[in-house]
Motif scaffolding. Structure first.
Motif, PDB file in Angstrom:
ATOM      1  N   ARG A   1      37.533 -14.572 121.912  1.00  0.00           N
ATOM      2  CA  ARG A   1      38.321 -15.583 121.338  1.00  0.00           C
ATOM      3  C   ARG A   1      38.890 -16.546 122.297  1.00  0.00           C
TER       4      ARG A   1
ATOM      5  N   GLN B   1      45.985 -16.352 121.924  1.00  0.00           N
ATOM      6  CA  GLN B   1      45.682 -17.758 121.532  1.00  0.00           C
ATOM      7  C   GLN B   1      46.715 -18.588 121.008  1.00  0.00           C
ATOM      8  N   TRP B   2      47.642 -18.037 120.158  1.00  0.00           N
ATOM      9  CA  TRP B   2      48.570 -18.670 119.722  1.00  0.00           C
ATOM     10  C   TRP B   2      49.642 -19.253 120.676  1.00  0.00           C
TER      11      TRP B   2
ATOM     12  N   GLN C   1      37.511 -20.330 115.074  1.00  0.00           N
ATOM     13  CA  GLN C   1      38.626 -19.958 116.123  1.00  0.00           C
ATOM     14  C   GLN C   1      38.125 -18.920 116.981  1.00  0.00           C
TER      15      GLN C   1
ATOM     16  N   THR D   1      51.129  -6.066 115.074  1.00  0.00           N
ATOM     17  CA  THR D   1      51.534  -7.304 115.481  1.00  0.00           C
ATOM     18  C   THR D   1      52.841  -7.402 116.573  1.00  0.00           C
TER      19      THR D   1
ATOM     20  N   ARG E   1      44.563  -8.132 118.171  1.00  0.00           N
ATOM     21  CA  ARG E   1      45.632  -8.797 117.723  1.00  0.00           C
ATOM     22  C   ARG E   1      46.497  -9.570 119.135  1.00  0.00           C
TER      23      ARG E   1
ATOM     24  N   LEU F   1      47.076 -18.148 112.197  1.00  0.00           N
ATOM     25  CA  LEU F   1      48.049 -16.998 112.974  1.00  0.00           C
ATOM     26  C   LEU F   1      49.536 -17.048 112.421  1.00  0.00           C
TER      27      LEU F   1
ATOM     28  N   ALA G   1      44.608 -12.674 119.601  1.00  0.00           N
ATOM     29  CA  ALA G   1      44.992 -13.593 118.758  1.00  0.00           C
ATOM     30  C   ALA G   1      46.238 -14.302 118.989  1.00  0.00           C
ATOM     31  N   LEU G   2      47.279 -13.385 119.315  1.00  0.00           N
ATOM     32  CA  LEU G   2      48.442 -13.827 119.811  1.00  0.00           C
ATOM     33  C   LEU G   2      48.535 -14.694 120.958  1.00  0.00           C
TER      34      LEU G   2
ATOM     35  N   LEU H   1      50.154 -14.289 110.398  1.00  0.00           N
ATOM     36  CA  LEU H   1      50.859 -13.067 110.996  1.00  0.00           C
ATOM     37  C   LEU H   1      52.182 -12.991 111.339  1.00  0.00           C
TER      38      LEU H   1
END
Lengths: 362, 407
Positions: free
Chosen positions: B237, B283-284, B200, B386, B277, B310, B280-281, B313
């Motif tokens: 990412r 990405q989500w 990922q 987060t 983070r 994710l 990552a968020l 999280l």
């Protein structure tokens, strides 16, 4: 045009998101501050109480009511048992008293009779001795009279005396002989009576010589046994009575304890089946007295106002789930309940209230 | 609460060692044939190393030297280094490296424009068939480049990442715990992602991309934004996700190694984690927003992979909110700390045992105490990082790199 719309829409979304984000961060910061402040406050506060409303339909109220009925039933049973035991004790004491009296009399009579028999036997011994001497003299006289009968016959034959005189003298001799026999018989009777008296006295003194006296002694044994049985029963009944009394004290204490819980008080018609109370943790015990004012606050412990007062303290221990944040690694807390008279009934829905004063003077 | 603690305890004492076995050499060799890609050591494409440097000082020279000492043919290994308008002597060190080593292309930006844009310019200026993105604070294993390019035998493989350790592993407890986090990431999670060829996030310190793939996704890279706000961070990412979204595969070769400097202060670490983070968020959000279209274009597995990990999280975040609401958050933390106190020596022992075998330079000096930092980091990580990242997704800057441009 579409491009402009898209840009404007994106800007609108972005503005919304930024406001939401700002709000979210502010909420997060406030939550953090609130959480830490609440934790620290309740870690230090010793005036908080947790209000609640109990009703007559509460499980604990019903259980307490059932418990009260059972305890009262148990109390009645114990009282009856105690009264029965007391009557039994009195009866046994009377029995014992009677048996003791009778036994004393029996012993007294026995001693008296023993002495009397011994004396009587002794007197009879003397009497028998005298009588035997006289009987011996009478025998001698009788022998002389028998010798004299021959002379009477000779005198009759000789005509010295008349037939009538001879018959009279012979009859007198025969009567004398008969008297001697009777006297002998009487002496033997007296000897037998003396022996009987001696045996009686000896049996009374512990020897086995007189059946009738032994039978009387057996009755004495029965009396003594009855006395011992009564004594033992008295001790047993006294212990039973003691236990019943102790049990009654315990049951009375339990009833009193139960009466001192809000779950019985709520059954009082005065409260219409609903009664406001508050849980007080032991740490806050010293700050709660009857008549103390109760405060409710906005924001847990800020902006407080008086909502009622403490009217009764229930000293019985209660264990409840922790109603507020706690610094201890504990899910439950120990304490007791107080009855609260609310001037503002809505305060019952507060998570916590404070006793004595406003927690932070606001 | 006791059930939660029991679950955590089981997790630490049973599942993690079991998971370690799952990803171990034995498991990979005998049970999971598909775990590793087929490598072709005859492959020797031209490679352009792209390195954007900002205030690295002498370290940039060491990084170039380290790359130059790679056992990959020098004529096939072009090094492109741009100084992103550093305020220190980074540019001088780059120039020195250009003099000392062959096949180096360098330039100084007229203004600070961020890593993402600099990377694009470097890619355009480069000539290699494979673009190798590296961080300017890394040291590379001599086999690193070779190990990455040999994985490109599979034409569907769009990008390959490497494994990185920590240069300053024993500088303090924070760097030691980061070494454990890196190891957990590479030894526990990457093998699973590798198995499905859906890694990922191929980390910025060491990532290889086919040139044509990079230029295929370049328009998307240029237009990365959140509600119109350009994003310049988390591009590693983002690029990985774009590659996956084009139906290509991604893979991490754990034999390709480099070492990067880890933040040594809590502030630096928090900034880094916040950046990651957000990425990552992002990405989500992106995967969730484009899920339907992406399922049709690629596969359900690709979208599932982007969303699945994710979700943890959010679950942790919701769990933290629930605990705070319910009043048991501190109790949970006390329990968590207690478990870590017991588990720390076990975790440290497992880590050090594995590292002595595979990476001796990553062995911890304080294996019994360092894992305790996890207990302190955990509440910050699960909730605050987060939550703050969620509220600041539009902050797309590289907070540790930007500075005012002087004219």
């Amino acid at each position: 045009m579409n491009e402009t719309m898209n840009t404007a829409l994106k800007e609108f979304y972005l503005t919304c998101y930024r406001y939401l984000g700002l709000g979210g961060l502010a909420a997060l910061a406030l939550l953090l501050v609130y959480y830490v402040a609440t934790f620290l406050f309740f870690g230090a506060s010793n005036t908080w109480v947790a209000p609640t409303l109990i009703t007559s339909a509460d499980e604990k109220a019903i259980t307490s009511q059932l418990g009260m009925i059972q305890l009262n039933q148990q109390r009645d049973t114990i009282v009856i048992q105690k009264l029965t035991a007391e009557s039994q004790l009195q009866s046994l004491r009377n029995q014992k008293s009677r048996a003791e009296t009778l036994l004393a009399r029996f012993n007294h009579a026995s001693t008296f009779e023993s002495k009397q028999a011994t004396n009587l036997a002794s007197q009879m011994g003397t009497l028998v001795g005298g009588k035997q001497d006289r009987d011996s003299q009478a025998e001698t006289l009788n022998a002389s009279l028998l010798a004299y009968e021959g002379q009477i016959k000779k005198q009759l034959d000789a005509g010295i005396i008349t037939q009538e005189d001879a018959n009279r003298q012979l009859t007198a001799n025969k009567l004398f002989a008969l008297n001697i026999d009777s006297s002998k018989l009487a002496a033997e009777t007296i000897i037998a009576a003396k022996a009987d008296l001696e045996n009686h006295a000896a049996t009374l003194n512990g020897k086995d010589m007189h059946l009738t006296t032994l039978e009387s002694t057996a009755r004495l044994q029965e009396l003594e046994t009855a006395l011992e049985t009564a004594t033992i029963s008295i001790v047993t009944t006294q212990e039973t009575l003691k236990a019943e009394t102790s049990l009654l004290v315990d049951v009375d204490a339990s009833i009193q304890n139960l009466r001192n819980t809000p779950y019985i008080d709520v059954l009082n018609p005065t409260y219409n089946g609903k009664m406001p109370i508050a849980f007080v943790p032991y740490d806050n015990k010293n700050n709660v007295k009857i008549g103390d004012p109760i405060y409710s606050c906005f924001f847990q412990f800020f902006a407080c106002w008086k909502v009622g007062s403490v009217v009764k303290i229930y000293p019985q221990e209660q264990i409840v789930d922790y109603p507020v944040f706690n610094l201890r690694f504990a899910r439950q807390i120990r304490g007791f309940m107080v009855q609260v008279n609310f001037t503002r009934p809505s305060a019952i829905s507060s998570q916590v209230l404070f006793v004595g004063g406003k927690p932070v003077l606001l | 609460m006791p059930y939660g603690l029991a679950i955590l305890f089981i997790l630490f004492t049973v599942f993690i060692p079991a998971f370690y076995f799952w990803t171990s050499y034995v498991a990979r060799k005998y049970f999971l044939k598909n775990m590793e890609v087929e490598k072709d050591y005859s492959l020797e494409p031209t490679v352009s190393v792209l390195m954007s440097a900002f205030n690295e000082g002498e370290h940039v020279y060491k990084t170039i030297k380290s790359m130059r000492e790679s056992n990959y043919p020098a004529d096939k290994l072009q090094i492109v280094t741009y100084d992103d308008y550093s305020s220190d002597d980074t540019w001088e060190w780059i120039q020195k490296a250009q003099k000392d080593f062959p096949n180096i292309l360098c330039k100084r930006n007229a203004e600070n424009q961020g890593k993402a844009l600099t990377f694009i310019e470097m890619a355009q200026a480069s000539s290699g068939e494979i673009l190798l993105g590296v961080d300017s604070d890394c040291i590379f294993d001599p086999q690193a480049v070779k190990e990455m390019v040999v994985c490109f035998k599979d034409p569907k493989l769009g990008a390959v990442g490497g494994r990185f350790g920590i240069l300053n592993v024993n500088e303090n407890f924070l760097t030691q715990i980061q070494a454990i986090f890196y190891a957990v990431s590479f030894y526990f999670f990457r093998p699973i992602e590798n198995y499905f060829r859906k890694v990922q996030c191929l980390g910025g310190p060491l990532v290889c991309i086919r040139r044509e793939v990079y230029f295929k996704i370049l328009p998307e890279i240029r237009t990365r934004n959140f509600l119109g706000v350009p994003l310049t961070n988390g591009e590693d990412r983002a690029i990985t996700q774009m590659i996956l979204a084009h139906g290509l595969l991604t893979y991490t070769n754990l034999e390709s190694k480099c070492w990067t400097s880890a933040p040594t202060t809590w502030k630096g670490y928090l900034n880094q984690q916040l950046r990651w983070r957000r990425s990552a968020l992002g990405q989500w959000v992106d995967a969730a927003w484009n899920a339907r279209e992406r399922v049709w274009r690629t596969s359900f597995g690709t979208v599932f992979g982007s969303l699945f990990l994710l979700n943890a999280l959010f679950i942790w975040c919701l769990f933290a909110v629930f605990l705070i609401w319910q009043g048991g958050f501190f109790n949970f933390l006390i329990g968590f700390l207690a478990i870590h106190t017991i588990a720390a020596p076990i975790i440290g022992w497992i880590y050090n045992t594995a590292m002595r075998k595979h990476n001796p330079e990553q062995v911890l000096k304080n294996p019994n105490l360092a894992p305790l930092y996890m207990a302190i980091w955990f509440p910050i990580n699960i909730f605050f990082i987060t939550a703050v990242a969620m509220c600041t997704l539009d902050d797309g800057g590289w907070v540790t790199r930007q500075r005012k441009t002087t004219t």
